[in-house]
Design a protein around this motif. Structure first.
Motif, PDB file in Angstrom:
ATOM      1  N   ASP A  95       0.820  -1.211   0.000  1.00 24.46           N
ATOM      2  CA  ASP A  95       0.000   0.000   0.000  1.00 24.46           C
ATOM      3  C   ASP A  95       0.857   1.265   0.000  1.00 24.46           C
ATOM      4  OD1 ASP A  95      -2.446  -1.294  -0.088  1.00 24.46           O
ATOM      5  OD2 ASP A  95      -2.646  -1.397   2.098  1.00 24.46           O
ATOM      6  N   LYS A 146      -3.891  -6.253  -4.986  1.00 27.06           N
ATOM      7  CA  LYS A 146      -3.830  -4.797  -5.144  1.00 27.06           C
ATOM      8  C   LYS A 146      -3.906  -4.419  -6.625  1.00 27.06           C
ATOM      9  CE  LYS A 146      -2.572  -0.598  -3.448  1.00 27.06           C
ATOM     10  NZ  LYS A 146      -3.188   0.109  -2.313  1.00 27.06           N
ATOM     11  N   ARG A 248      -6.210   5.867   3.621  1.00 29.90           N
ATOM     12  CA  ARG A 248      -5.488   4.646   3.948  1.00 29.90           C
ATOM     13  C   ARG A 248      -5.643   4.359   5.441  1.00 29.90           C
ATOM     14  NH1 ARG A 248      -0.142   5.705   2.373  1.00 29.90           N
ATOM     15  NH2 ARG A 248      -0.683   4.981   0.291  1.00 29.90           N
ATOM     16  N   THR A 387      -7.315   1.648  -1.925  1.00 34.51           N
ATOM     17  CA  THR A 387      -6.333   2.211  -0.994  1.00 34.51           C
ATOM     18  C   THR A 387      -5.889   1.195   0.053  1.00 34.51           C
ATOM     19  OG1 THR A 387      -7.425   4.346  -1.279  1.00 34.51           O
ATOM     20  CG2 THR A 387      -5.868   4.158   0.536  1.00 34.51           C
ATOM     21  N   ASN A 388      -6.798   0.349   0.504  1.00 33.94           N
ATOM     22  CA  ASN A 388      -6.501  -0.573   1.598  1.00 33.94           C
ATOM     23  C   ASN A 388      -6.524  -2.042   1.175  1.00 33.94           C
ATOM     24  OD1 ASN A 388      -6.484   1.456   3.896  1.00 33.94           O
ATOM     25  ND2 ASN A 388      -8.501   1.836   3.018  1.00 33.94           N
TER      26      ASN A 388
END
Length: 450
Positions: A95, A146, A248, A387-388
């Motif tokens: 991240d 991701k 985040r 984002t997470n």
């Protein structure tokens, strides 16, 4: 008629005609996102070739090192201890620094560790090398999750998740043939591990060349493809702002939600079955069904190859049902509930049949439906957004890999204590039941309001 009148007349006539128009065909979208995920499929397949190579070579390694079933279980668990421990830290790194850097470093590191395992002189040095593979491989799957969140349109993430995760059964299946072929070609398992490690390290250069952390950073992506992906992101971000934003977060805010725990327990149950068959499956075929090394390689290919086909079909089916207008929860709970049912029935069947071919057929059925749960790699992006997605993917994989180090040890004790594999297969049934309960509990439709 004067020149002025002629000119004026021509102008009037010209103005009376419909204006000339040029039809500009819309520019077709490039498909770099799909090529990227084919590369990730190949990468994860190599990951599982290296990860599962010890299982295929285990009858030889067990003999060379003089290992009991209990020590075999500990050795098989070595990878998963370090792999599990690194999941959340590596998710935070993804991240923060992006998946491209993490995946490249992983390739180089786990290639070196795999080659080092070929030089092991006994149980301890092999145990350490396997732990090294676990540390260095840890970033691949969370980074893939991701990239699924970054690169795929929301309507394509089912296929993206299963293409990514399908590398696991593909690598496990092809790896059986590759590793047994290398062992036969070089007269031992050591050179097979060294060659696999060198190839993996070189793969890191290909990953760095092609993978990007954002579609617009990739030279092959045209405006149409970038805009298509970004339109989906904007819609998600607008919905997220209404539910608490896109900041985040760490992991702690998610611990209070049922869906977070269902995600983790579902993946734990899934891996209780998959890692059990990946680590002990070859030895089961050898000891319980009398298969020779070459037969183990081809049987492993058939069993895990069925998992590869099932996973690709599961992702395609999930996305098609969503496009037809079925609610996300209906799609995911129906597909994954059915898959859990078939996995349980197939494993129970394996405990009953006596013929080797029947056992291989039932295990192939188990893997075909089990791998539908690869759809879970779309869940971190759903629950935490782009984002997470890294840290949630790491948490999910941490839970799954608790099964990774518990299962080989548990099976080793069960087989050692009972002298057979029926108890181990019933252990897998229990893991499948846990998986089934979790996939029916999880809410796949909304981001968690942290």
């Amino acid at each position: 008629m004067s020149l002025q009148e002629e000119t004026s007349g021509k102008g009037t006539a010209a103005n009376a005609l419909p204006p000339h128009t040029v039809d500009i065909a819309p520019v077709a979208r490039t498909n770099v996102r799909w090529k990227l995920f084919v590369l990730l499929l190949f990468l994860v397949a190599i990951n599982y070739v290296d990860r599962g190579s010890i299982s295929v070579a285990l009858p030889l390694i067990q003999k060379d090192f003089g290992l009991s079933h209990t020590l075999v279980g500990l050795l098989l668990s070595a990878f998963f201890w370090s792999y599990a421990a690194m999941q959340v830290p590596v998710g935070l790194l993804i991240d923060r620094f992006g998946p491209r850097k993490v995946i490249t470093a992983s390739c180089v590191g786990w290639g070196a560790a795999t080659a080092a395992s070929g030089l092991a002189g006994g149980f301890v040095s092999m145990f350490i090398a396997r732990m090294g593979i676990g540390v260095t491989e840890a970033g691949v799957m969370p980074a893939g999750g991701k990239l699924n969140a970054i690169w795929m349109h929301s309507k394509e993430r089912g296929r993206g998740a299963t293409i990514l995760d399908a590398g696991a059964p593909l690598g496990a299946g092809v790896g059986g043939i590759l590793v047994t072929g290398l062992i036969a070609a070089f007269g031992g398992w050591r050179m097979a591990f060294i060659i696999a490690g060198v190839v993996t390290a070189l793969l890191g250069a290909l990953v760095w060349w092609y993978v990007r952390d954002n579609p617009r950073q990739h030279p092959g992506v045209n405006e149409a493809e970038a805009a298509y992906i970004e339109a989906s992101h904007r819609a998600e971000d607008e919905a997220a702002l209404a539910e608490g934003g896109t900041t985040r977060r760490g992991l702690l805010p998610y611990l209070k939600f049922r869906s977070f725990w269902a995600m983790c327990l579902g993946w734990l149950g899934f891996n209780g079955v998959f890692y059990g068959l990946l680590t002990w499956g070859p030895l089961y075929l050898s000891e319980a069904k009398g298969f020779k090394l070459a037969s183990i390689g081809w049987s492993t290919f058939v069993i895990f190859g069925a998992g590869f086909v099932g996973e690709i079909l599961g992702g395609l089916l999930a996305d098609r049902l969503r496009v037809k207008g079925f609610h996300t929860n209906v799609v995911m709970r129906s597909l994954l509930g059915v898959s859990s049912l078939f996995v349980v029935m197939g494993l129970v069947g394996v405990t009953i049949v006596s013929k080797p071919i029947a056992a291989v057929a039932l295990l192939s059925l188990v893997l075909f439906f089990l791998r539908w749960v690869g759809l879970f790699w779309s869940v971190p992006a759903t629950l935490g957004g782009r984002t997470n997605a890294g840290v949630l993917g790491g948490a999910m994989n941490l839970a799954g890999n608790i099964s990774g180090f518990v299962t080989p040890i548990a099976v080793g004790f069960i087989v050692g204590a009972t002298g057979g594999y029926t108890g181990a297969l019933l252990y897998f049934v229990g893991a499948a039941i846990l998986m089934g309960g979790s996939v029916l509990t999880l809410d796949y439709s909304r981001r968690l309001p942290v």
